[in-house]
Motif scaffolding. Structure first.
Motif, PDB file in Angstrom:
ATOM      1  N   GLU A   1       0.837  -1.201   0.000  1.00  0.00           N
ATOM      2  CA  GLU A   1       0.000   0.000   0.000  1.00  0.00           C
ATOM      3  C   GLU A   1       0.871   1.251   0.000  1.00  0.00           C
ATOM      4  OE1 GLU A   1      -3.500   2.068   2.711  1.00  0.00           O
ATOM      5  OE2 GLU A   1      -2.426   0.346   3.500  1.00  0.00           O
ATOM      6  N   LYS A   2       0.521   2.218  -0.857  1.00  0.00           N
ATOM      7  CA  LYS A   2       1.272   3.470  -0.926  1.00  0.00           C
ATOM      8  C   LYS A   2       0.301   4.651  -0.952  1.00  0.00           C
ATOM      9  CE  LYS A   2       5.146   1.437  -3.405  1.00  0.00           C
ATOM     10  NZ  LYS A   2       4.652   0.158  -3.858  1.00  0.00           N
ATOM     11  N   VAL A   3       0.656   5.702  -0.221  1.00  0.00           N
ATOM     12  CA  VAL A   3      -0.114   6.951  -0.220  1.00  0.00           C
ATOM     13  C   VAL A   3       0.862   8.096  -0.461  1.00  0.00           C
ATOM     14  CG1 VAL A   3      -2.002   6.127   1.240  1.00  0.00           C
ATOM     15  CG2 VAL A   3       0.029   7.098   2.310  1.00  0.00           C
ATOM     16  N   SER A   4       0.396   9.165  -1.130  1.00  0.00           N
ATOM     17  CA  SER A   4       1.269  10.282  -1.491  1.00  0.00           C
ATOM     18  C   SER A   4       0.635  11.615  -1.155  1.00  0.00           C
ATOM     19  CB  SER A   4       1.564  10.261  -2.999  1.00  0.00           C
ATOM     20  OG  SER A   4       2.243   9.097  -3.359  1.00  0.00           O
TER      21      SER A   4
ATOM     22  N   ARG B   1      -2.245  -0.334  11.445  1.00  0.00           N
ATOM     23  CA  ARG B   1      -2.539   0.349  10.180  1.00  0.00           C
ATOM     24  C   ARG B   1      -3.941   0.943  10.197  1.00  0.00           C
ATOM     25  NH1 ARG B   1      -3.738   3.407   7.341  1.00  0.00           N
ATOM     26  NH2 ARG B   1      -3.943   3.394   5.092  1.00  0.00           N
ATOM     27  N   GLU B   2      -4.904   0.226  10.741  1.00  0.00           N
ATOM     28  CA  GLU B   2      -6.291   0.690  10.765  1.00  0.00           C
ATOM     29  C   GLU B   2      -6.474   1.966  11.588  1.00  0.00           C
ATOM     30  OE1 GLU B   2      -5.489  -2.545  11.742  1.00  0.00           O
ATOM     31  OE2 GLU B   2      -5.875  -3.396   9.774  1.00  0.00           O
ATOM     32  N   ASP B   3      -5.571   2.206  12.538  1.00  0.00           N
ATOM     33  CA  ASP B   3      -5.692   3.364  13.418  1.00  0.00           C
ATOM     34  C   ASP B   3      -5.027   4.626  12.867  1.00  0.00           C
ATOM     35  OD1 ASP B   3      -7.104   1.851  15.254  1.00  0.00           O
ATOM     36  OD2 ASP B   3      -5.320   1.341  16.435  1.00  0.00           O
ATOM     37  N   ILE B   4      -4.203   4.494  11.835  1.00  0.00           N
ATOM     38  CA  ILE B   4      -3.456   5.648  11.313  1.00  0.00           C
ATOM     39  C   ILE B   4      -4.341   6.484  10.395  1.00  0.00           C
ATOM     40  CG2 ILE B   4      -1.468   6.412   9.964  1.00  0.00           C
ATOM     41  CD1 ILE B   4      -0.056   3.821  10.871  1.00  0.00           C
ATOM     42  N   ALA B   5      -4.473   7.760  10.713  1.00  0.00           N
ATOM     43  CA  ALA B   5      -5.263   8.691   9.895  1.00  0.00           C
ATOM     44  C   ALA B   5      -4.388   9.415   8.885  1.00  0.00           C
ATOM     45  CB  ALA B   5      -5.962   9.717  10.783  1.00  0.00           C
ATOM     46  N   ARG B   6      -3.149   9.744   9.291  1.00  0.00           N
ATOM     47  CA  ARG B   6      -2.254  10.494   8.402  1.00  0.00           C
ATOM     48  C   ARG B   6      -0.824  10.386   8.907  1.00  0.00           C
ATOM     49  NH1 ARG B   6      -4.508  14.326  11.767  1.00  0.00           N
ATOM     50  NH2 ARG B   6      -3.036  15.780  12.727  1.00  0.00           N
ATOM     51  N   PHE B   7       0.083  10.811   8.045  1.00  0.00           N
ATOM     52  CA  PHE B   7       1.491  10.955   8.402  1.00  0.00           C
ATOM     53  C   PHE B   7       1.880  12.412   8.187  1.00  0.00           C
ATOM     54  CE2 PHE B   7       1.132   6.526   7.156  1.00  0.00           C
ATOM     55  CZ  PHE B   7       1.878   5.872   8.128  1.00  0.00           C
ATOM     56  N   GLU B   8       2.844  12.880   8.963  1.00  0.00           N
ATOM     57  CA  GLU B   8       3.385  14.225   8.777  1.00  0.00           C
ATOM     58  C   GLU B   8       4.897  14.157   8.797  1.00  0.00           C
ATOM     59  OE1 GLU B   8       1.823  17.016  11.617  1.00  0.00           O
ATOM     60  OE2 GLU B   8      -0.265  16.573  11.078  1.00  0.00           O
ATOM     61  N   VAL B   9       5.523  14.876   7.862  1.00  0.00           N
ATOM     62  CA  VAL B   9       6.958  15.085   7.897  1.00  0.00           C
ATOM     63  C   VAL B   9       7.149  16.461   8.508  1.00  0.00           C
ATOM     64  CG1 VAL B   9       9.066  15.383   6.534  1.00  0.00           C
ATOM     65  CG2 VAL B   9       7.392  13.619   5.884  1.00  0.00           C
TER      66      VAL B   9
ATOM     67  N   ILE C   1       4.458   7.257   1.040  1.00  0.00           N
ATOM     68  CA  ILE C   1       4.730   6.313   2.117  1.00  0.00           C
ATOM     69  C   ILE C   1       4.166   4.959   1.722  1.00  0.00           C
ATOM     70  CG2 ILE C   1       4.284   5.717   4.533  1.00  0.00           C
ATOM     71  CD1 ILE C   1       4.145   8.742   5.062  1.00  0.00           C
ATOM     72  N   GLY C   2       5.038   3.963   1.721  1.00  0.00           N
ATOM     73  CA  GLY C   2       4.616   2.588   1.545  1.00  0.00           C
ATOM     74  C   GLY C   2       4.370   1.984   2.917  1.00  0.00           C
ATOM     75  N   MET C   3       3.311   1.215   3.037  1.00  0.00           N
ATOM     76  CA  MET C   3       2.960   0.641   4.342  1.00  0.00           C
ATOM     77  C   MET C   3       2.703  -0.850   4.232  1.00  0.00           C
ATOM     78  SD  MET C   3       0.259   3.468   5.699  1.00  0.00           S
ATOM     79  CE  MET C   3      -0.413   3.778   4.069  1.00  0.00           C
ATOM     80  N   GLU C   4       2.956  -1.516   5.352  1.00  0.00           N
ATOM     81  CA  GLU C   4       2.688  -2.944   5.450  1.00  0.00           C
ATOM     82  C   GLU C   4       2.245  -3.249   6.877  1.00  0.00           C
ATOM     83  OE1 GLU C   4       5.048  -6.958   4.219  1.00  0.00           O
ATOM     84  OE2 GLU C   4       6.232  -5.331   5.076  1.00  0.00           O
ATOM     85  N   LYS C   5       1.096  -3.872   6.999  1.00  0.00           N
ATOM     86  CA  LYS C   5       0.565  -4.266   8.301  1.00  0.00           C
ATOM     87  C   LYS C   5       1.424  -5.387   8.873  1.00  0.00           C
ATOM     88  CE  LYS C   5      -3.787  -5.683  10.353  1.00  0.00           C
ATOM     89  NZ  LYS C   5      -5.192  -5.974  10.088  1.00  0.00           N
TER      90      LYS C   5
ATOM     91  N   ARG D   1       5.740  21.767   9.854  1.00  0.00           N
ATOM     92  CA  ARG D   1       5.235  20.664   9.028  1.00  0.00           C
ATOM     93  C   ARG D   1       5.621  20.942   7.578  1.00  0.00           C
ATOM     94  NH1 ARG D   1      -0.859  19.783   9.324  1.00  0.00           N
ATOM     95  NH2 ARG D   1      -0.860  21.436   7.789  1.00  0.00           N
ATOM     96  N   LEU D   2       6.352  19.967   6.979  1.00  0.00           N
ATOM     97  CA  LEU D   2       6.781  20.100   5.597  1.00  0.00           C
ATOM     98  C   LEU D   2       5.766  19.500   4.625  1.00  0.00           C
ATOM     99  CD1 LEU D   2      10.577  19.232   5.978  1.00  0.00           C
ATOM    100  CD2 LEU D   2       9.491  21.501   5.904  1.00  0.00           C
ATOM    101  N   VAL D   3       5.125  18.403   5.042  1.00  0.00           N
ATOM    102  CA  VAL D   3       4.116  17.777   4.197  1.00  0.00           C
ATOM    103  C   VAL D   3       3.259  16.849   5.061  1.00  0.00           C
ATOM    104  CG1 VAL D   3       5.613  15.854   3.462  1.00  0.00           C
ATOM    105  CG2 VAL D   3       3.697  16.540   2.008  1.00  0.00           C
ATOM    106  N   GLU D   4       1.979  16.768   4.706  1.00  0.00           N
ATOM    107  CA  GLU D   4       1.034  15.869   5.351  1.00  0.00           C
ATOM    108  C   GLU D   4       0.556  14.873   4.308  1.00  0.00           C
ATOM    109  OE1 GLU D   4      -3.480  16.274   6.872  1.00  0.00           O
ATOM    110  OE2 GLU D   4      -2.057  17.630   7.864  1.00  0.00           O
ATOM    111  N   ILE D   5       0.479  13.606   4.701  1.00  0.00           N
ATOM    112  CA  ILE D   5       0.068  12.554   3.787  1.00  0.00           C
ATOM    113  C   ILE D   5      -1.094  11.803   4.421  1.00  0.00           C
ATOM    114  CG2 ILE D   5       0.822  10.559   2.425  1.00  0.00           C
ATOM    115  CD1 ILE D   5       3.465  12.543   4.175  1.00  0.00           C
ATOM    116  N   GLY D   6      -2.241  11.836   3.787  1.00  0.00           N
ATOM    117  CA  GLY D   6      -3.408  11.110   4.297  1.00  0.00           C
ATOM    118  C   GLY D   6      -3.181   9.619   4.183  1.00  0.00           C
ATOM    119  N   ALA D   7      -3.618   8.889   5.198  1.00  0.00           N
ATOM    120  CA  ALA D   7      -3.422   7.439   5.184  1.00  0.00           C
ATOM    121  C   ALA D   7      -4.735   6.743   4.892  1.00  0.00           C
ATOM    122  CB  ALA D   7      -2.840   6.966   6.511  1.00  0.00           C
TER     123      ALA D   7
END
Length: 158
Positions: free
Chosen positions: A50-53, A137-145, A65-69, A152-158
């Motif tokens: 899974e990848k989100v941008s 993984r189910e609990d993550i709403a977003r990532f922030e750098v 961000i690539g993710m793996e449960k 905050r440089l960038v926010e990525i919705g999960a």
């Protein structure tokens, strides 16, 4: 006595030969062959399902961000582009309830990462870093750098 002297003198030399060293700027030492991609990049492209941008409209920093449960939480690999340095950054996972967890951190050299048209060869390539969060993984709403200063440089919705 001769064997002990050989270990004292030869030990550090053998350790340097085995570890290879680093000339700075992420370049392998001249004694070894450079690896064309990082282990994080290999994992990012080949193995994470899974990848989100996202790209920030103000900073223009882009991230995927690539993710793996996993049983222990969520494995991640971050691809970061158009980030300038020098600065220190952190990837944060934010849950649906607002809980935050640091996933990984890194330093950006003065020439940056993933900068198109840069005159510095190392700056053209994106940064790839592994990380992990105990958060499922189910609990993550977003990532922030973010920078270590909290910008905050960038926010990525999960």
């Amino acid at each position: 006595l001769v064997a002990a002297a050989a270990l004292i003198i030869g030990g550090p030399v053998a350790a340097v030969a085995v570890t290879g060293g680093d000339e700075g700027g992420g370049r392998p030492a001249a004694t070894g062959e450079p690896h064309p991609t990082s282990p994080a990049e290999d994992s990012f492209f080949e193995h994470l399902p899974e990848k989100v941008s996202g790209t920030d409209p103000t900073t223009r920093v882009g991230a995927t961000i690539g993710m793996e449960k996993k049983a222990w939480g969520t494995h991640t690999v971050l691809e970061l582009k158009n980030v300038k340095g020098p600065q220190k950054c952190v990837l944060v996972a934010v849950s649906k309830t607002g809980e935050e967890e640091v996933v990984t951190s890194w330093s950006v050299p003065k020439w940056g990462y993933g900068i198109e048209g840069s005159s510095h060869a190392s700056a053209k390539a994106p940064l790839y870093v592994h990380g992990g969060a105990a958060m499922s993984r189910e609990d993550i709403a977003r990532f922030e750098v973010r920078t270590f200063d909290g910008e905050r440089l960038v926010e990525i919705g999960a």
